[in-house]
Design an enzyme around this catalytic site. Structure first.
Site, PDB file in Angstrom:
ATOM      1  N   ASP A  35       0.799  -1.306   0.187  1.00  0.00           N
ATOM      2  CA  ASP A  35       0.045   0.023   0.063  1.00  0.00           C
ATOM      3  C   ASP A  35       0.211   1.278  -0.055  1.00  0.00           C
ATOM      4  OD1 ASP A  35      -1.743   2.030   0.956  1.00  0.00           O
ATOM      5  OD2 ASP A  35      -3.309   0.308   1.194  1.00  0.00           O
ATOM      6  N   PHE A  85      -6.710  -4.503  -4.380  1.00  0.00           N
ATOM      7  CA  PHE A  85      -7.577  -3.384  -3.780  1.00  0.00           C
ATOM      8  C   PHE A  85      -7.529  -2.021  -4.015  1.00  0.00           C
ATOM      9  CE2 PHE A  85      -8.430  -6.921  -0.828  1.00  0.00           C
ATOM     10  CZ  PHE A  85     -10.046  -6.824  -0.879  1.00  0.00           C
ATOM     11  N   SER A 129     -16.885  -2.114  -8.558  1.00  0.00           N
ATOM     12  CA  SER A 129     -18.157  -1.861  -8.425  1.00  0.00           C
ATOM     13  C   SER A 129     -19.362  -1.603  -8.786  1.00  0.00           C
ATOM     14  CB  SER A 129     -17.189   0.106  -7.904  1.00  0.00           C
ATOM     15  OG  SER A 129     -18.998   0.348  -7.798  1.00  0.00           O
ATOM     16  N   TYR A 153     -14.354   7.389 -12.396  1.00  0.00           N
ATOM     17  CA  TYR A 153     -14.005   6.934 -11.141  1.00  0.00           C
ATOM     18  C   TYR A 153     -14.859   5.607 -11.758  1.00  0.00           C
ATOM     19  CZ  TYR A 153     -14.667   3.429  -7.442  1.00  0.00           C
ATOM     20  OH  TYR A 153     -14.759   1.899  -6.877  1.00  0.00           O
ATOM     21  N   LYS A 157     -12.515   1.740 -13.287  1.00  0.00           N
ATOM     22  CA  LYS A 157     -13.303  -0.236 -13.605  1.00  0.00           C
ATOM     23  C   LYS A 157     -14.161  -1.023 -14.157  1.00  0.00           C
ATOM     24  CE  LYS A 157     -12.378   0.677  -8.499  1.00  0.00           C
ATOM     25  NZ  LYS A 157     -11.378   0.362  -8.038  1.00  0.00           N
ATOM     26  N   TYR A 181     -18.798  -4.726  -6.162  1.00  0.00           N
ATOM     27  CA  TYR A 181     -19.381  -4.314  -4.831  1.00  0.00           C
ATOM     28  C   TYR A 181     -20.216  -3.445  -4.799  1.00  0.00           C
ATOM     29  CZ  TYR A 181     -14.044  -5.160  -3.223  1.00  0.00           C
ATOM     30  OH  TYR A 181     -12.996  -5.539  -3.109  1.00  0.00           O
ATOM     31  N   PHE A 182     -21.403  -4.148  -4.231  1.00  0.00           N
ATOM     32  CA  PHE A 182     -22.245  -2.942  -3.838  1.00  0.00           C
ATOM     33  C   PHE A 182     -22.079  -1.893  -2.824  1.00  0.00           C
ATOM     34  CE2 PHE A 182     -25.776  -3.330  -6.966  1.00  0.00           C
ATOM     35  CZ  PHE A 182     -24.859  -4.329  -7.786  1.00  0.00           C
TER      36      PHE A 182
HETATM   37  P1  NAD Z   1      -9.663   3.161   0.488  1.00  0.00           P
HETATM   38  O1  NAD Z   1      -9.098   4.129   0.370  1.00  0.00           O
HETATM   39  O2  NAD Z   1      -9.255   2.358   2.081  1.00  0.00           O
HETATM   40  O3  NAD Z   1      -8.571   1.406  -0.137  1.00  0.00           O
HETATM   41  C1  NAD Z   1      -7.371   1.944  -1.011  1.00  0.00           C
HETATM   42  C2  NAD Z   1      -6.257   1.475  -0.374  1.00  0.00           C
HETATM   43  O4  NAD Z   1      -5.103   1.915  -2.158  1.00  0.00           O
HETATM   44  C3  NAD Z   1      -5.266   3.409   0.299  1.00  0.00           C
HETATM   45  O5  NAD Z   1      -5.506   2.285   0.940  1.00  0.00           O
HETATM   46  C4  NAD Z   1      -5.155   3.637  -0.919  1.00  0.00           C
HETATM   47  O6  NAD Z   1      -3.504   4.483   0.425  1.00  0.00           O
HETATM   48  C5  NAD Z   1      -4.105   2.381  -1.659  1.00  0.00           C
HETATM   49  N1  NAD Z   1      -3.342   2.879  -2.941  1.00  0.00           N
HETATM   50  C6  NAD Z   1      -4.006   3.957  -4.051  1.00  0.00           C
HETATM   51  N2  NAD Z   1      -3.398   4.209  -4.886  1.00  0.00           N
HETATM   52  C7  NAD Z   1      -2.187   3.032  -4.620  1.00  0.00           C
HETATM   53  C8  NAD Z   1      -0.982   3.015  -5.340  1.00  0.00           C
HETATM   54  N3  NAD Z   1      -1.103   3.984  -6.253  1.00  0.00           N
HETATM   55  N4  NAD Z   1      -0.583   2.318  -5.200  1.00  0.00           N
HETATM   56  C9  NAD Z   1      -0.955   1.682  -3.203  1.00  0.00           C
HETATM   57  N5  NAD Z   1      -1.603   1.931  -2.357  1.00  0.00           N
HETATM   58  C10 NAD Z   1      -2.932   2.423  -3.488  1.00  0.00           C
HETATM   59  O7  NAD Z   1     -10.643   2.266  -0.438  1.00  0.00           O
HETATM   60  P2  NAD Z   1     -12.166   0.963  -0.843  1.00  0.00           P
HETATM   61  O8  NAD Z   1     -12.945   1.653   0.443  1.00  0.00           O
HETATM   62  O9  NAD Z   1     -11.201  -0.035   1.109  1.00  0.00           O
HETATM   63  O10 NAD Z   1     -11.811   0.536  -1.303  1.00  0.00           O
HETATM   64  C11 NAD Z   1     -10.752  -0.625  -2.186  1.00  0.00           C
HETATM   65  C12 NAD Z   1     -11.242  -1.022  -3.664  1.00  0.00           C
HETATM   66  O11 NAD Z   1     -12.559  -1.061  -3.475  1.00  0.00           O
HETATM   67  C13 NAD Z   1     -11.013  -0.018  -4.054  1.00  0.00           C
HETATM   68  O12 NAD Z   1     -10.290  -0.654  -5.838  1.00  0.00           O
HETATM   69  C14 NAD Z   1     -12.301   0.946  -4.906  1.00  0.00           C
HETATM   70  O13 NAD Z   1     -12.450   1.480  -5.512  1.00  0.00           O
HETATM   71  C15 NAD Z   1     -13.058  -0.543  -4.812  1.00  0.00           C
HETATM   72  N6  NAD Z   1     -13.903  -0.206  -4.634  1.00  0.00           N
HETATM   73  C16 NAD Z   1     -15.041   0.244  -3.107  1.00  0.00           C
HETATM   74  C17 NAD Z   1     -16.431   0.758  -2.560  1.00  0.00           C
HETATM   75  C18 NAD Z   1     -16.386   1.211  -1.621  1.00  0.00           C
HETATM   76  O14 NAD Z   1     -17.871   1.851  -1.202  1.00  0.00           O
HETATM   77  N7  NAD Z   1     -15.458   1.551   0.130  1.00  0.00           N
HETATM   78  C19 NAD Z   1     -17.265   0.311  -3.921  1.00  0.00           C
HETATM   79  C20 NAD Z   1     -17.110  -0.118  -4.991  1.00  0.00           C
HETATM   80  C21 NAD Z   1     -15.447  -1.113  -4.985  1.00  0.00           C
HETATM   81  C1  WQD Z   2     -25.723   6.270  -0.693  1.00  0.00           C
HETATM   82  C2  WQD Z   2     -27.186   6.954  -1.398  1.00  0.00           C
HETATM   83  C3  WQD Z   2     -26.690   9.314  -1.768  1.00  0.00           C
HETATM   84  C4  WQD Z   2     -23.601  11.429   0.998  1.00  0.00           C
HETATM   85  C5  WQD Z   2     -20.977   5.542  -4.546  1.00  0.00           C
HETATM   86  C6  WQD Z   2     -20.102   5.035  -6.115  1.00  0.00           C
HETATM   87  C7  WQD Z   2     -19.538   3.789  -5.525  1.00  0.00           C
HETATM   88  C8  WQD Z   2     -19.156   3.077  -4.467  1.00  0.00           C
HETATM   89  C9  WQD Z   2     -19.558   3.693  -2.902  1.00  0.00           C
HETATM   90  C10 WQD Z   2     -17.103   3.594  -4.286  1.00  0.00           C
HETATM   91  C11 WQD Z   2     -27.003   8.076  -2.117  1.00  0.00           C
HETATM   92  C12 WQD Z   2     -27.169   9.759  -0.416  1.00  0.00           C
HETATM   93  C13 WQD Z   2     -24.911  10.351   0.162  1.00  0.00           C
HETATM   94  C14 WQD Z   2     -24.924  11.821   1.837  1.00  0.00           C
HETATM   95  C15 WQD Z   2     -27.172  11.566   1.167  1.00  0.00           C
HETATM   96  N1  WQD Z   2     -17.893   3.332  -4.125  1.00  0.00           N
HETATM   97  N2  WQD Z   2     -26.039  10.084  -0.031  1.00  0.00           N
HETATM   98  N3  WQD Z   2     -26.217  12.269   1.373  1.00  0.00           N
HETATM   99  O1  WQD Z   2     -22.774   6.646  -4.023  1.00  0.00           O
HETATM  100  O2  WQD Z   2     -24.332   4.893  -4.286  1.00  0.00           O
HETATM  101  O3  WQD Z   2     -21.780   4.971  -4.476  1.00  0.00           O
HETATM  102  O4  WQD Z   2     -20.041   4.598  -2.776  1.00  0.00           O
HETATM  103  O5  WQD Z   2     -15.795   3.413  -4.165  1.00  0.00           O
HETATM  104  O6  WQD Z   2     -19.063   3.303  -6.676  1.00  0.00           O
HETATM  105  O7  WQD Z   2     -20.616   5.318  -6.693  1.00  0.00           O
HETATM  106  O8  WQD Z   2     -22.554   5.656  -2.236  1.00  0.00           O
HETATM  107  O9  WQD Z   2     -22.405   6.551   0.406  1.00  0.00           O
HETATM  108  O10 WQD Z   2     -22.126   8.725  -1.798  1.00  0.00           O
HETATM  109  O11 WQD Z   2     -24.527   7.063  -0.818  1.00  0.00           O
HETATM  110  O12 WQD Z   2     -27.750  12.028   0.512  1.00  0.00           O
HETATM  111  O13 WQD Z   2     -24.241  13.174   2.609  1.00  0.00           O
HETATM  112  O14 WQD Z   2     -27.163   8.188   0.344  1.00  0.00           O
HETATM  113  O15 WQD Z   2     -27.515  10.674  -2.565  1.00  0.00           O
HETATM  114  O16 WQD Z   2     -28.137   7.816  -1.916  1.00  0.00           O
HETATM  115  P1  WQD Z   2     -23.900   6.048  -3.814  1.00  0.00           P
HETATM  116  P2  WQD Z   2     -22.622   7.573  -1.330  1.00  0.00           P
END
Ligand code: NAD
Ligand code: WQD
Length: 356
Positions: A35, A85, A129, A153, A157, A181-182
């Site tokens: 990381d 990740f 995602s 973003y 993906k 992921y949702f």
């Molecule tokens: P996070 O930011 O907590 O974790 C991502 C990690 O990647 C961080 O620790 C960051 O420091 C590291 N990172 C970023 N760029 C890097 C690089 N160039 N080299 C090495 N490390 C790097 O995010 P998360 O919520 O744990 O998400 C993990 C993965 O899941 C991401 O790819 C994200 O896009 C995907 N994802 C997250 C969600 C969500 O809502 N959290 C939803 C769908 C997909």
């Molecule tokens: C959830 C709901 C907002 C904040 C995004 C990315 C997805 C994943 C998760 C990636 C929506 C509402 C939110 C607030 C609100 N990320 N909301 N007030 O938009 O479903 O998904 O994050 O890594 O890829 O698209 O998630 O948590 O931002 O929003 O009313 O302050 O909550 O409008 O309906 P979202 P979210």
């Protein structure tokens, strides 16, 4: 996977990565984390060690740094698969600095895949995602739903999915699980690890928990004119530990040499924003303040998974209910009001490998 092999976890100090590392270690798998700590803290690695009672192998490495990646692979020839990740993840930010997102996420992934190819590692689980579905025509969403993200973003993906699929087509001995992921939510039941947002949280649940702790005055509910039961948008909130376990199931699936496969990781149950406010208020024990505002640009009405394919092919199912999810988030937030901000966050110099 044999007991002597290891899994490389990129982004393993982050929110979902750290919870996945715990599940891997708890199931006696060997793990190497890399990381760059851009959006995380070395303290997360220390806390993984506290929770599991195991020493964690960690290197501060950027996935854009191919020489550093190769050094890790050469130091750990036992690595046989990668859970990837690492990436930038803020939708709003990606519309402002798209090149940074395309470079970090796409160039970073290509660099990782090239390094894997050079050393002969052919198994990858990738963090995709639900945002790749854009505004889906059918709810709950099957994996066959049309792909078309509405933001940079999400397009990183979508493009990475295509790159990995092309790689598997060209090299039938490669195997990949693209996990869509949702909405991940909640925290580790220990209360010492959870999401650690830097700055103002973009996502609903971290924002709401900062309202509960008194850091934010109220939640802005983005839109109450959606065609849903209470007018607010619907999402499929999945506990981060359930999500983490989905990665172990996907990794196991790669042993069957399935080629490139996609899976929705969600619960199949949608909740509105107001239902989430209510559920989290229950966990906190008082009503949390909110105001109805305009819709957030780019938001869609409903993203709820059809998780049947993952349930059947991976023998995995989300099991943790919404009340437990909210209670775990409040446990983490109330015990760590500033997340990991107050802890020393950088890795010791001997764990840094850097050529760029
Ligand atoms: P996070 O930011 O907590 O974790 C991502 C990690 O990647 C961080 O620790 C960051 O420091 C590291 N990172 C970023 N760029 C890097 C690089 N160039 N080299 C090495 N490390 C790097 O995010 P998360 O919520 O744990 O998400 C993990 C993965 O899941 C991401 O790819 C994200 O896009 C995907 N994802 C997250 C969600 C969500 O809502 N959290 C939803 C769908 C997909
Ligand atoms: C959830 C709901 C907002 C904040 C995004 C990315 C997805 C994943 C998760 C990636 C929506 C509402 C939110 C607030 C609100 N990320 N909301 N007030 O938009 O479903 O998904 O994050 O890594 O890829 O698209 O998630 O948590 O931002 O929003 O009313 O302050 O909550 O409008 O309906 P979202 P979210």
């Amino acid at each position: 996977m044999s007991t002597s092999s290891s899994v490389l976890v990129t982004g393993g100090a982050g929110y979902i990565g750290s919870h996945t590392v715990i599940e891997l270690l708890n199931s006696n798998q060997n793990v190497v984390i890399i990381d760059n700590l851009y959006n995380s803290s070395f303290e997360a690695v220390r806390r993984i060690e506290t929770i599991t009672g195991k020493k964690v192998t960690f290197y501060k490495v950027d996935i854009l740094d191919k020489k550093a990646l190769l050094q890790v692979f050469n130091q750990h020839p036992e690595i046989s698969s990668v859970i990837h990740f690492a990436g930038l993840k803020a939708v709003g930010e990606s519309t402002k600095i798209p090149l940074d997102y395309y470079h970090n996420n796409i160039t970073g992934t290509i660099t990782l895949l090239q390094a894997m190819k050079e050393v002969g590692i052919k198994n990858i689980v990738f963090s995709s995602s639900a945002t790749v579905y854009g505004d889906p025509p059918v709810i709950p969403i099957p994996e066959t739903s049309p792909i078309g993200s509405t933001n940079p973003y999400g397009r990183t993906k979508q493009f990475i999915e295509s790159i990995i699929r092309d790689l598997c087509t060209a090299n039938p001995d490669w195997n990949a699980a693209l996990l869509r992921y949702f909405n991940p939510a909640g925290a580790h039941p220990s209360g010492i690890l959870g999401e650690n947002p830097l700055g103002v949280p973009n996502n609903l649940m971290p924002f709401l928990s900062q309202v509960a702790i008194g850091k934010r005055e109220y939640l802005s509910v983005f839109g109450q004119d959606y065609p849903t039961r209470d007018g607010t948008a619907i999402r499929d909130y999945i506990h981060v530990v359930d999500l983490a376990k989905g990665h172990l199931a996907a990794l196991k699936k790669l042993d069957d040499q399935p080629g490139c496969v996609e899976y929705n990781l969600g619960t199949g149950q949608g909740s509105t924003v107001l239902e989430m406010v209510q559920a989290f208020s229950k966990a906190v024990g008082r009503d949390l303040p909110y105001k109805i505002m305009d819709r957030r640009p780019g938001d869609v009405t409903n993203l709820t998974a059809n998780p049947t394919k993952a349930n059947t092919e991976l023998d995995w199912k989300a099991e943790i209910d919404l009340d437990t999810t909210c209670a775990s988030l409040w446990n983490w937030q109330s015990k760590n009001p500033n997340g990991l901000e107050d802890c020393p966050g950088d890795a010791p110099p001997e764990l840094v490998i850097k050529y760029i």
